[in-house]
Design an enzyme around this catalytic site. Structure first.
Site, PDB file in Angstrom:
ATOM      1  N   LYS A 109      41.647  53.067  37.663  1.00 42.78           N
ATOM      2  CA  LYS A 109      41.104  52.493  38.896  1.00 42.78           C
ATOM      3  C   LYS A 109      41.155  53.571  39.983  1.00 42.78           C
ATOM      4  O   LYS A 109      42.184  54.254  40.126  1.00 42.78           O
ATOM      5  CB  LYS A 109      41.972  51.286  39.261  1.00 42.78           C
ATOM      6  CG  LYS A 109      41.514  50.434  40.401  1.00 42.78           C
ATOM      7  CD  LYS A 109      42.454  49.229  40.537  1.00 42.78           C
ATOM      8  CE  LYS A 109      41.972  48.224  41.541  1.00 42.78           C
ATOM      9  NZ  LYS A 109      42.881  47.033  41.608  1.00 42.78           N
ATOM     10  N   SER A 168      40.584  42.950  40.959  1.00 45.99           N
ATOM     11  CA  SER A 168      39.835  44.055  41.516  1.00 45.99           C
ATOM     12  C   SER A 168      39.708  45.266  40.575  1.00 45.99           C
ATOM     13  O   SER A 168      38.915  46.169  40.851  1.00 45.99           O
ATOM     14  CB  SER A 168      40.496  44.524  42.811  1.00 45.99           C
ATOM     15  OG  SER A 168      41.820  44.948  42.588  1.00 45.99           O
ATOM     16  N   SER A 179      44.733  41.125  40.028  1.00 47.24           N
ATOM     17  CA  SER A 179      43.724  42.174  39.854  1.00 47.24           C
ATOM     18  C   SER A 179      43.837  42.981  38.569  1.00 47.24           C
ATOM     19  O   SER A 179      42.917  43.726  38.235  1.00 47.24           O
ATOM     20  CB  SER A 179      43.747  43.131  41.049  1.00 47.24           C
ATOM     21  OG  SER A 179      43.191  42.495  42.180  1.00 47.24           O
TER      22      SER A 179
END
Lengths: 479, 70
Positions: free
Chosen positions: A87, A162, A186
């Site tokens: 990420k 996310s 997330s």
């Protein structure tokens, strides 16, 4: 290229543990694994949009160095030669770190996150930064700046967020694992929606030094991978005290992978009688019930548990990250509100209106609620389980709150309703695939443990995966 | 509906007053109206929530809830 070459496909099919073991045996090389991963991204990314940036030359250079080290016969780290991508919110000195945002599109940190340093010390290499919700602040995978990340099982559907690129890239067999972050679900949501395995540890279990903050009280770092075993190996590398993160726990890190015996006989699995099943979708519930049968057949004892304080947890949990996010983003919201996507500026904006008294009450009562919850729940069971979502996976269209269409805000907010409690309580929580809905999208099973019981959570997840193959199934684009 | 509109007005004025931030877009105004439900959630907790008057720490609670601590 419409299909991955066989020589690459045979490598990207390997799990993280299999990749590391193959390199250690000399059956493959870090360079070969890296070339295969880069080829997989080249093939899949135009569809799934999981990548923000890749460093092909630097990755191959790192892989070459790792192969040279392997040939010396020196002891290798547990991830030696394994290419990973994370990420795009983990700082690496001299590398981009957009945080999925326009505001930080040119941000280049001058220091490196502890978890990245630990992964590199264990022998992995980093391919690049993956798509994510802007500043890690949505549960669906929408991104107005870099484009929505798309679910590899059906591009019209949400990846979950996310850590959207992490879920999509692992599911599409581009990388074996990826670091995500989890403040309200997330890691576990993209794991559930993309059909992979993910875990957030106990609050404080993994260092957050060099990681973009969303909410300093509830942020967690953790892996998304193909299996509980892969997650265990990565957790063993990244967990543990870090002097640069004074909030990190000093507890020694157990051998998570060594504890994966498959033996869960007599282990008490709590099945909640409240909260997690309100308005549950029939197909999701059926998959959950089937998963309970699998655990029971392995010798686990299913016990009903009534979870206390859920109204408090829901109310308090909803405001901590909003207040802290508003505080972190306050100056940018004053200076450049137009630089945010519509939905993020709307969410951040509202956080400024929550009274400090309510925020402080939420923090003050957190410890007491955890103690009471742990006493009641973990006195009755060793882990408790729940569906990751109460609904089938939603489409990107029906959760696109930037569109302003009626109902999108509610659909958007409902995505994380079952994952948020573990963040307020600070509990370790994993999501494992447990079936598919009638649209062909994955269904996720949450497994929660008491504080610092990551090993037990992973043990149950691994035991479940020994008797099921949901985690081994591939989305059509990666078949 | 009028209560939601009133809530939106109250929330936006409070934010402007304390934080100096203007309403960035219509979605933000709409979401400001959602605070009515959030406020009601807290209202139902009144009388049930007990503020901890002794020094408390969530991190200490995490440690005290470990298995070996039971």
């Amino acid at each position: 290229m419409t299909k991955l070459e066989t020589r690459f496909e045979s490598l990207t099919s390997l799990s993280v543990v299999e990749q590391a073991d193959a390199v250690a045996r000399g059956d493959t090389t870090a360079v070969a694994l890296t070339e295969a991963a880069l080829a997989a991204f080249e093939l899949q990314n135009p569809s799934i949009n999981a990548v923000i940036w890749l460093q092909q030359d630097a990755a191959l250079e790192a892989a070459t160095a790792l192969d040279a080290m392997q040939r010396t016969g020196r002891p290798l780290g547990p991830l030696h030669g394994v290419p990973l991508a994370h990420k795009d919110m983990y700082y690496q000195a001299g590398k981009p770190c957009t945080c999925g945002s326009d505001i930080r599109k040119n941000f280049v940190p001058d220091y490196t996150a502890t978890v990245i340093e630990r992964l590199h010390a264990a022998g992995s290499l980093t391919l690049g930064g993956l798509n994510m919700a802007e500043f890690a602040q949505n549960p669906t995978g929408h991104n107005a700046h870099f484009g929505d990340c798309c679910n590899p099982w059906d591009l019209a559907y949400c990846t979950g967020g996310s850590s959207s690129g992490s879920g999509a890239a692992v599911a599409a067999r581009c990388v074996g694992a990826s670091l995500g972050s989890d403040t309200g679900g997330s890691i576990r949501l993209p794991a559930a929606l993309c059909g992979v395995t993910g875990i957030k540890g106990t609050q404080t279990r993994v260092s957050r030094y060099g990681v973009m903050p969303l909410s300093f009280s509830a942020d967690n770092v953790g892996p998304l991978a193909r299996s509980a075993r892969d997650c265990a190996r990565i957790m063993s590398v990244i967990a543990g005290y870090d002097a640069n993160d004074p909030t990190s726990a000093t507890d020694p890190v157990p051998d998570y992978e060594g504890a994966l015996t498959g033996d869960i006989r007599g282990l008490r699995v709590g099945v909640p009688t409240n909260y997690f099943f309100d308005d549950i979708d029939d197909e999701v519930n059926a998959a959950f019930v089937q998963a309970m049968t699998v655990l029971a057949d392995r010798g686990a004892v299913l016990v009903p548990v009534t979870l206390p304080h859920m109204a408090d947890i829901s109310a308090y949990g909803g405001i901590i990250s909003r207040c802290e996010g508003a505080a972190i983003h306050g100056q940018w919201m004053r200076d450049a509100p137009q630089s945010y996507s519509v939905h993020l500026s709307a969410r951040l904006y509202g956080g400024n209106a929550i009274p400090a008294v309510m925020y402080l009450e939420a923090l003050n009562r957190r410890g007491g609620i955890l103690r009471s919850f742990a006493h009641d729940v973990f006195g009755a069971c060793d882990v408790f389980v729940a569906p990751a979502l109460r609904t089938k996976v939603p489409t990107r269209h029906e959760t696109d709150i930037d569109s302003g269409r009626d109902g999108t805000i509610e659909a958007f907010m409902n995505v994380s309703i079952n994952t948020r409690p573990a963040n307020y309580l600070g509990l370790p929580s994993a999501s494992v695939p447990c079936g598919f809905d009638s649209n062909g999208l994955p269904i996720g099973l949450l497994i929660h443990g008491r504080p610092f019981a990551e090993g037990r959570v992973l043990k149950v997840a691994d035991a479940y995966q020994r008797d099921t193959d949901w985690h081994l199934r591939r989305p059509p684009i990666a078949a | 509906m009028s209560e939601i509109v009133a809530t939106q007005g109250l929330v936006t004025q409070t934010i402007k007053f304390w934080s100096g931030i203007d309403v960035p877009n219509p979605a933000a105004r709409e979401m400001a109206g959602h605070f009515l439900a959030a406020r009601n959630d807290f209202a139902t907790l009144r009388g049930k929530a007990r503020f901890e008057e002794e020094p408390a720490s969530f991190l200490a609670a995490l440690q005290s809830c470990k298995e070996c601590a039971q």
